[in-house]
Design a protein around this motif. Structure first.
Motif, short mmCIF file in Angstrom:
data_model
loop_
_atom_site.label_atom_id
_atom_site.label_comp_id
_atom_site.label_asym_id
_atom_site.label_seq_id
_atom_site.Cartn_x
_atom_site.Cartn_y
_atom_site.Cartn_z
N ARG A 193 16.87 12.70 9.63
CA ARG A 193 18.17 12.03 9.44
C ARG A 193 18.50 11.16 10.65
NH1 ARG A 193 23.54 14.32 6.64
NH2 ARG A 193 25.11 13.01 7.62
N ILE A 194 18.22 11.69 11.86
CA ILE A 194 18.47 10.89 13.07
C ILE A 194 17.57 9.67 13.11
CG2 ILE A 194 18.27 10.92 15.58
CD1 ILE A 194 19.17 13.85 15.50
N LEU A 195 16.30 9.83 12.71
CA LEU A 195 15.39 8.69 12.69
C LEU A 195 15.87 7.62 11.71
CD1 LEU A 195 11.93 10.52 12.79
CD2 LEU A 195 12.91 9.06 14.57
N ALA A 196 16.44 8.07 10.59
CA ALA A 196 16.89 7.12 9.57
C ALA A 196 18.23 6.46 9.92
CB ALA A 196 17.00 7.82 8.22
N ARG A 197 19.12 7.22 10.58
CA ARG A 197 20.49 6.72 10.79
C ARG A 197 20.87 6.54 12.25
NH1 ARG A 197 23.95 10.42 6.46
NH2 ARG A 197 22.45 10.33 4.73
N GLY A 198 20.01 6.97 13.17
CA GLY A 198 20.34 6.91 14.58
C GLY A 198 21.06 8.16 15.03
N LEU A 199 21.37 8.24 16.32
CA LEU A 199 22.09 9.39 16.85
C LEU A 199 23.42 9.55 16.12
CD1 LEU A 199 21.35 8.99 20.66
CD2 LEU A 199 20.49 10.78 19.13
N PRO A 200 23.87 10.79 15.93
CA PRO A 200 25.04 11.02 15.08
C PRO A 200 26.31 10.37 15.61
CG PRO A 200 24.38 13.04 16.20
CD PRO A 200 23.29 12.05 16.43
N THR A 201 27.04 9.75 14.71
CA THR A 201 28.36 9.21 14.98
C THR A 201 29.28 9.70 13.88
OG1 THR A 201 27.89 7.18 13.73
CG2 THR A 201 27.42 7.15 16.10
N ALA A 202 30.57 9.60 14.10
CA ALA A 202 31.52 10.04 13.09
C ALA A 202 32.82 9.27 13.26
CB ALA A 202 31.78 11.55 13.20
N GLU A 203 33.47 9.00 12.15
CA GLU A 203 34.81 8.41 12.18
C GLU A 203 35.80 9.57 12.39
OE1 GLU A 203 37.89 5.96 9.30
OE2 GLU A 203 35.73 5.91 8.90
N VAL A 204 36.49 9.53 13.51
CA VAL A 204 37.36 10.64 13.90
C VAL A 204 38.82 10.21 13.81
CG1 VAL A 204 37.94 12.27 15.74
CG2 VAL A 204 35.57 11.53 15.44
N THR A 205 39.63 11.08 13.24
CA THR A 205 41.07 10.84 13.16
C THR A 205 41.80 12.06 13.72
OG1 THR A 205 41.17 11.76 10.92
CG2 THR A 205 40.86 9.37 11.13
N LEU A 206 43.05 11.83 14.15
CA LEU A 206 43.90 12.94 14.55
C LEU A 206 44.59 13.47 13.29
CD1 LEU A 206 45.44 11.65 17.90
CD2 LEU A 206 43.54 13.23 17.56
N TRP A 207 44.61 14.80 13.18
CA TRP A 207 45.02 15.43 11.92
C TRP A 207 45.98 16.57 12.24
CZ3 TRP A 207 44.01 14.02 6.98
CH2 TRP A 207 44.21 14.97 5.96
N ARG A 208 47.02 16.69 11.44
CA ARG A 208 47.99 17.76 11.65
C ARG A 208 47.79 18.86 10.63
NH1 ARG A 208 50.96 19.35 16.01
NH2 ARG A 208 52.47 20.91 15.30
N LEU A 232 45.86 31.52 10.70
CA LEU A 232 45.12 30.45 11.37
C LEU A 232 46.14 29.51 12.00
CD1 LEU A 232 42.38 29.64 8.69
CD2 LEU A 232 42.35 31.35 10.52
N PRO A 233 46.06 29.32 13.32
CA PRO A 233 47.08 28.49 13.98
C PRO A 233 47.07 27.05 13.48
CG PRO A 233 45.79 29.75 15.57
CD PRO A 233 45.09 29.86 14.26
N GLY A 234 48.24 26.45 13.49
CA GLY A 234 48.35 25.03 13.19
C GLY A 234 48.29 24.21 14.46
N GLY A 235 48.55 22.93 14.34
CA GLY A 235 48.55 22.06 15.49
C GLY A 235 47.87 20.74 15.19
N THR A 236 47.54 20.04 16.26
CA THR A 236 46.86 18.75 16.14
C THR A 236 45.35 18.96 16.31
OG1 THR A 236 48.79 17.58 17.02
CG2 THR A 236 46.67 16.42 17.07
N PHE A 237 44.59 18.35 15.42
CA PHE A 237 43.14 18.51 15.40
C PHE A 237 42.46 17.15 15.41
CE2 PHE A 237 44.88 22.32 13.67
CZ PHE A 237 43.98 23.35 13.90
N ALA A 238 41.31 17.09 16.04
CA ALA A 238 40.39 15.96 15.84
C ALA A 238 39.58 16.29 14.60
CB ALA A 238 39.50 15.77 17.05
N ARG A 239 39.51 15.35 13.67
CA ARG A 239 38.92 15.63 12.35
C ARG A 239 37.85 14.61 12.02
NH1 ARG A 239 40.33 13.47 7.31
NH2 ARG A 239 39.94 14.81 5.48
#
Length: 270
Positions: A110-125, A203-210
């Protein structure tokens, strides 16, 4: 005329080593472990001698070591224990290692096909959530997949299939040590008690990177890598375990189409 080795003839450790295709060092090691002691040790010189009838055991040791069988299991075989019993666990461990290698190969592809892993990250409540949980510990990071699968089966047996609005969640430490505590949770509607055999938790709530992972569960670590890198680059400190929220049913969804939400709780400033 061919000369046959008589079992009464003592063989020096060097002669015996050549006959059984082991080194002198290996023979000394196996003798020290009590696995293959010499037939006789000269009390004056300390020289070790073997007999021809020991050749089969010696060569069996060499064969089994070439198959990565540990010496403890070899000792059980030589002592007369049923080979199926003595070697069954070894076979299972080799099978698990082969499966792990295949997963590693798939991730590398998968890394060879797509490169080192990246992700679209959002802040989530996230709001706090009541959940029925089961807990276990993986003996190593490589054992996380097996323990998670077994724990999720156990959770579903106790809690039943998830109903409307119920989410299945795995919680894993951001820092993986030698032993990895794992918590598996099924969220509960308000007022519903935790099923017997599970523990009620909040499970605690709060702000998460998602971030969203699409693909096999055994490649979630690639997206987790990208999510953790995003947090570090922006100076965010994880405030708790990584959450994996399993959106799809693996029984009805192809592995490449499975969607998992990854959430990292962030420390919040007052």
């Amino acid at each position: 005329m061919l000369r046959r080795v008589n079992d009464d003839d003592p063989l020096s450790i060097g002669q015996f080593a050549r006959l059984v295709r082991l080194s002198v060092k290996q023979l000394r090691h196996y003798a020290d472990l009590g696995l293959l002691p010499p037939a006789w040790v000269d009390p004056d010189t300390g020289y070790r001698y073997y007999r021809a009838h020991q050749a089969r055991d010696a060569m069996s040791i060499g064969l089994l070591r070439s198959l990565d069988v540990p010496l403890t299991a070899i000792k059980d075989v030589l002592s007369g224990q049923d080979p199926a019993r003595a070697l069954g666990d070894v076979r299972d461990r080799l099978d698990e290692e082969l499966a792990r290698r295949r997963r590693s190969l798939a991730a590398l592809e998968r890394i060879l096909a797509r490169g080192l892993p990246t992700a679209e990250v959002t802040l989530w409540r996230e709001e706090p959530q009541r959940a029925a949980v089961v807990r276990d510990v993986a003996d190593s990071p490589q054992d996380i997949g097996r323990v998670t699968s077994a724990g999720m089966r156990r959770l579903l047996e106790l809690a039943g299939p998830p109903g409307e609005g119920v989410r299945l969640i795995g919680l894993f430490p951001a820092d993986l040590g030698e032993h990895v505590p794992i918590t598996l949770a099924a969220t509960l509607p308000d007022g519903r008690p935790a099923p017997p055999g599970t523990t009620l938790d909040l499970l605690p709530g709060g702000t998460f990177a998602r971030a969203v992972h699409t693909g096999p569960y055994d490649q979630i670590s690639l997206t987790a890598h990208a999510l953790l890198a995003w947090c570090v680059e922006r100076g965010h400190t994880p405030a708790g375990p990584i959450r994996e929220v399993y959106i799809d049913d693996p029984a009805t969804t192809a592995p490449d189409d499975l969607v998992t939400h990854l959430l990292i709780p962030l420390e919040e400033t007052s």
